[in-house]
Design an enzyme around this catalytic site. Structure first.
Site, PDB file in Angstrom:
ATOM      1  N   TRP A   1       0.830  -1.209   0.000  1.00 55.26           N
ATOM      2  CA  TRP A   1       0.000   0.000   0.000  1.00 55.26           C
ATOM      3  C   TRP A   1       0.863   1.257   0.000  1.00 55.26           C
ATOM      4  CZ3 TRP A   1      -2.234   2.721   4.785  1.00 55.26           C
ATOM      5  CH2 TRP A   1      -1.349   2.638   5.872  1.00 55.26           C
ATOM      6  N   ASP A   2       2.154   1.058   0.199  1.00 54.09           N
ATOM      7  CA  ASP A   2       3.100   2.173   0.171  1.00 54.09           C
ATOM      8  C   ASP A   2       2.915   3.019  -1.080  1.00 54.09           C
ATOM      9  OD1 ASP A   2       3.912   0.093   1.878  1.00 54.09           O
ATOM     10  OD2 ASP A   2       6.012   0.701   1.808  1.00 54.09           O
TER      11      ASP A   2
ATOM     12  N   GLU B   1       0.524  -2.735  12.615  1.00 53.73           N
ATOM     13  CA  GLU B   1       0.803  -4.166  12.521  1.00 53.73           C
ATOM     14  C   GLU B   1       1.254  -4.781  13.845  1.00 53.73           C
ATOM     15  OE1 GLU B   1       1.828  -4.004   7.767  1.00 53.73           O
ATOM     16  OE2 GLU B   1       3.475  -4.036   9.217  1.00 53.73           O
TER      17      GLU B   1
ATOM     18  N   LYS C   1       2.673   0.408  16.212  1.00 54.23           N
ATOM     19  CA  LYS C   1       3.847   0.457  15.345  1.00 54.23           C
ATOM     20  C   LYS C   1       3.883   1.762  14.563  1.00 54.23           C
ATOM     21  CE  LYS C   1       6.042  -2.044  11.496  1.00 54.23           C
ATOM     22  NZ  LYS C   1       5.929  -3.217  10.587  1.00 54.23           N
ATOM     23  N   GLN C   2       2.693   2.195  14.097  1.00 56.97           N
ATOM     24  CA  GLN C   2       2.642   3.320  13.164  1.00 56.97           C
ATOM     25  C   GLN C   2       1.264   3.950  13.181  1.00 56.97           C
ATOM     26  OE1 GLN C   2       3.121   0.050  10.249  1.00 56.97           O
ATOM     27  NE2 GLN C   2       2.116   1.455   8.841  1.00 56.97           N
TER      28      GLN C   2
END
Length: 776
Positions: A352-353, A495, A608-609
């Site tokens: 998806w980056d 994640e 994580k993000q």
């Protein structure tokens, strides 16, 4: 690392390593990598060292080594490496007495230069200059030049060079050996074929020699070995004479789009003849051709920042350079890997980056390339259908990791070690990280709204939307107790939280995908009957639309609680809260896994993000500023930014929410993921999504450029350290030049395709015709 070596026209265009240290080879191999989108080459040194990673990749040439593994980009035969012997002594900077050293990447020209002055054991001093480029003008060409100057006494120089197919992907050999041949006692050719995908590679190389600019023909001897062909040359060079060695190489494959009517013998002939013709122009002639294409890149895309720290200017140019060399703009069957073409990390797979972090750059800067990247997703629909069917769903369930068109899901099943069990950790993303389908829908919508490309939508976009909405409708799970539809057992963007129910990002994006598809359904039925008829026949749209109507209003969408916090998932806010100071201040990502395994991390309020924050960024109009502030203040302290995707998202949001200092700090941290002082962060390749995120920090964040429900908004908020910034964007086919200063905003329509462009600034609509200035 030195960032201020550029002078005059190259100011803030040069990235330099000023000291040789074998422990940190990976840093410069990755951040100084060369490429043109067709191929990428890590900037390993010509001479070899233990610990180096000599990677050459050609986009789209995936191969699977074994049925137990997943497909990856194979490491192509090395044409860069060569051995240099001075009076029988092999060049080895570990053992040499180095008097001067400099390795620099010129972002403006795409040329890598390494200068070494060293003393041999017998007291001679030599200056060796290595130059290298991958052509932006001739996509198959690699240019190399080595200049050797003995300063003290005469020398005998031996060079061993050629094409080395003995390279691997971390020990895995993806090629079977083909024919090796020497033509005209000068041109070397090696053929190799991938073992599973059966892609033929033809690699050619040629050497030319000059002393003091006069051509010579040194004594030579051809050698062949397993997967290897080359020549040995012996040359005597007098003191203060300059020996120049030029090595021009090319790489062609049977997967190249121009080889649709493919014949190996013909490819061998055509590639050889191409090298023969182009090498006659010499290194400098070919470099000039490449630089002329780089000039066009910088003329079209350069962003100028006036900052108290020139590193900011270098950072955005570093991003534009890598966005250029990582992107296979020549072929819509290919996409961007998570490490670009700079390393073996993530095996060259697309995530998806691209859609969320990289594509915005191209949508605003080069819509033609953006369209090609989304067409790739259309071309992979068979793999998306296959994955949906295998999981019991219908429609387009896009792979979490994607490679060649029909490969489908290529996420590895097993990853790193579990510190508690001692076993490999299962990678669940390929099974249950499913928001990727919504991400593709969002990117398609964003492209259309910004470009107004109706032709794309008719051919690809509407179908993508319908197919994705069909998937989400099939994915919803009815909860009899609540009368709502849930999305259970997923991984959201965070994640560190696996097997969660009702991840807010996933649920909202699924809802948005279906609602948007419903709007397009009505548009097609009313305004585009031929497109509607085609898609209705292909996808049974009438049946799908009824399902959407029945379900979309009942999708569970997590709402803010009494503290205005939106639960990231059903259980996140119930998990244990611990002191994360140690991990927030970590030097290297993933420090938490030295103390906990993933199962334990799953039970802690740690992310994580960006997750909820990513939702606010993409669908910002759905949430109030009060809710955004409350959630930012709650989740950011619990976010370790262990993903390189995270810092840029938080930067843009911090800027939106008025925390300018924090936004600038996050931008600086994002800039240093690859460029910074940590010499190990880029060993496996650059962080492609972070590179795209840097551009978003500058243009979407500080520049304030945003597309909101089809309307262009430009609402800048410059960092305190910046006095002004200027950048180009495209909107509905027009090229706009935007300049922002502390006192106001200036926008010029350079192309005037549209007589008028409406945009928003601070809640007020403006009409741009030729040029407009707005004072703060």
């Amino acid at each position: 690392m030195i960032y201020d070596n550029g002078r005059n026209e190259y100011e803030n265009f040069i990235v330099t390593e000023d000291k040789f240290d074998k422990r940190f080879l990976g840093k410069c191999e990755a951040i100084m990598a060369l490429g043109n989108g067709y191929m990428g080459i890590r900037s390993s040194t010509e001479e070899r060292y233990i610990g180096e990673v000599r990677d050459t990749f050609v986009a789209g040439t995936f191969n699977k080594f074994h049925e137990s593994e997943v497909t990856e980009l194979p490491n192509v035969a090395d044409v860069i490496g060569l051995d240099i012997y001075i009076d029988g002594e092999r060049l080895n900077l570990e053992q040499a007495k180095i008097k001067d050293y400099d390795r620099s990447l010129n972002l403006k020209t795409g040329e890598l230069t390494r200068t070494v002055v060293y003393e041999t054991t017998n007291g001679n001093e030599l200056k060796i200059v290595f130059n290298r480029f991958v052509s932006l003008a001739d996509k198959h060409i690699i240019g190399q030049k080595i200049t050797i100057l003995p300063n003290v006494k005469d020398v005998n120089i031996s060079i061993k060079t050629g094409i080395n197919g003995q390279v691997t992907n971390s020990g895995v050999q993806h090629f079977s050996e083909g024919e090796k041949r020497l033509y005209e006692n000068k041109y070397l050719q090696l053929v190799e074929t991938t073992t599973q995908s059966q892609i033929n590679f033809v690699i050619n190389t040629v050497h030319d020699f000059k002393i003091n600019n006069k051509e010579i023909e040194p004594d030579s001897f051809i050698f062949m070995d397993r997967r290897k062909i080359g020549n040995s040359y012996d040359i005597s060079v007098k003191k203060n004479e300059e020996l120049c060695i030029e090595k021009i190489s090319n790489i062609h494959t049977s997967r190249d789009k121009e080889n649709e009517e493919y014949n190996l013998d013909e490819l061998k002939k055509v590639s050889y003849e191409e090298l023969k013709e182009l090498s006659s122009k010499g290194y400098n002639g070919l470099l000039i051709r490449s630089i002329s294409e780089w000039d066009k890149i910088w003329e079209k895309h350069d962003i100028k920042i006036s900052s108290n720290d020139d590193f900011d200017q270098l950072t955005i140019r570093f991003a534009i350079y890598h966005l250029t060399i990582m992107t296979p703009a020549h072929d819509n069957r290919m996409n961007i890997g998570a490490k670009g073409l700079t390393g073996e990390g993530y095996k060259g797979h697309t995530f998806w980056d691209t859609e969320i972090f990289i594509l915005p750059y191209f949508i605003y800067s080069d819509p033609y390339i953006a369209r090609s990247l989304i067409e790739y997703r259309y071309n992979t629909l068979p793999g998306a259908h296959k994955k949906a069917e295998e999981n019991g769903y219908t429609g387009a369930m896009f792979p979490w990791e994607s490679a060649w068109l029909e490969d489908g899901e290529v996420t590895p099943v097993w990853g790193g070690a579990d510190i508690v069990t001692g076993k490999s950790t299962k990678i669940w993303s390929g099974f249950i990280e499913q928001h990727i389908s919504a991400d593709v829908a969002f990117a398609t919508w964003q492209y259309y709204q910004i470009t107004n490309d109706e032709d794309f939508m008719d051919k690809y976009g509407y179908e993508l939307f319908m197919d994705i909405a069909i998937f989400w409708s099939s994915r919803l799970e009815y909860n009899k107790e609540t009368g709502e539809y849930n999305i259970n057992d997923v991984i959201g963007p965070d994640e560190y939280k696996e097997h969660v129910n009702n991840n807010a990002f996933t649920n909202y994006m699924a809802y948005w995908s279906i609602k948007t598809a419903m709007g397009y359904y009505k548009k097609l039925k009313e305004q585009k009957p031929s497109v509607y008829s085609r898609l209705n026949k292909k996808l049974k749209l009438e049946e799908a639309y009824q399902s959407w109507c029945d379900k979309v209003g009942k999708i569970y969408l997590p709402k803010p609680n009494e503290d205005s916090i939106i639960p990231q998932d059903d259980e996140y806010l119930k998990k244990e809260i611990i002191d994360l100071t140690k991990y927030k201040n970590q030097e290297n990502v993933g420090e938490i896994f030295k103390d906990y395994n993933l199962e334990q991390v799953n039970k802690i309020q740690v992310s994580k993000q960006a997750d909820i924050m990513a939702l606010f960024y993409l669908l910002e109009n759905l949430f109030s500023k009060e809710v955004k502030v409350a959630n930012y203040n709650y989740y950011e302290p619990k976010t370790l930014h262990d993903s390189s995707l995270s810092l840029s998202t938080h930067c843009v949001l911090a800027n939106d929410l008025g925390d300018n200092d924090k936004a600038y700090n996050l931008f600086r941290r994002a800039s240093r993921i690859d460029l910074g002082e940590n010499m190990r962060t880029s060993d496996h390749g650059i962080h492609a999504a972070s590179i795209g995120g840097i551009w978003q920090c500058v243009v979407n964040g500080f520049g304030g450029v945003r597309m909101l429900d089809g309307i262009l908004r430009i609402e800048p908020n410059l960092p305190e350290d910046w006095t002004d910034i200027s950048f180009p964007i495209y909107w509905h086919g027009d090229r706009l030049m935007v300049k922002i200063t502390k006192v106001g905003l200036e926008i010029e329509n350079v192309t005037r395709v549209n007589k008028q462009i409406v945009f928003m600034n601070k809640g007020k609509n403006y009409i741009l015709e030729d040029k407009i200035c707005i004072l703060n």
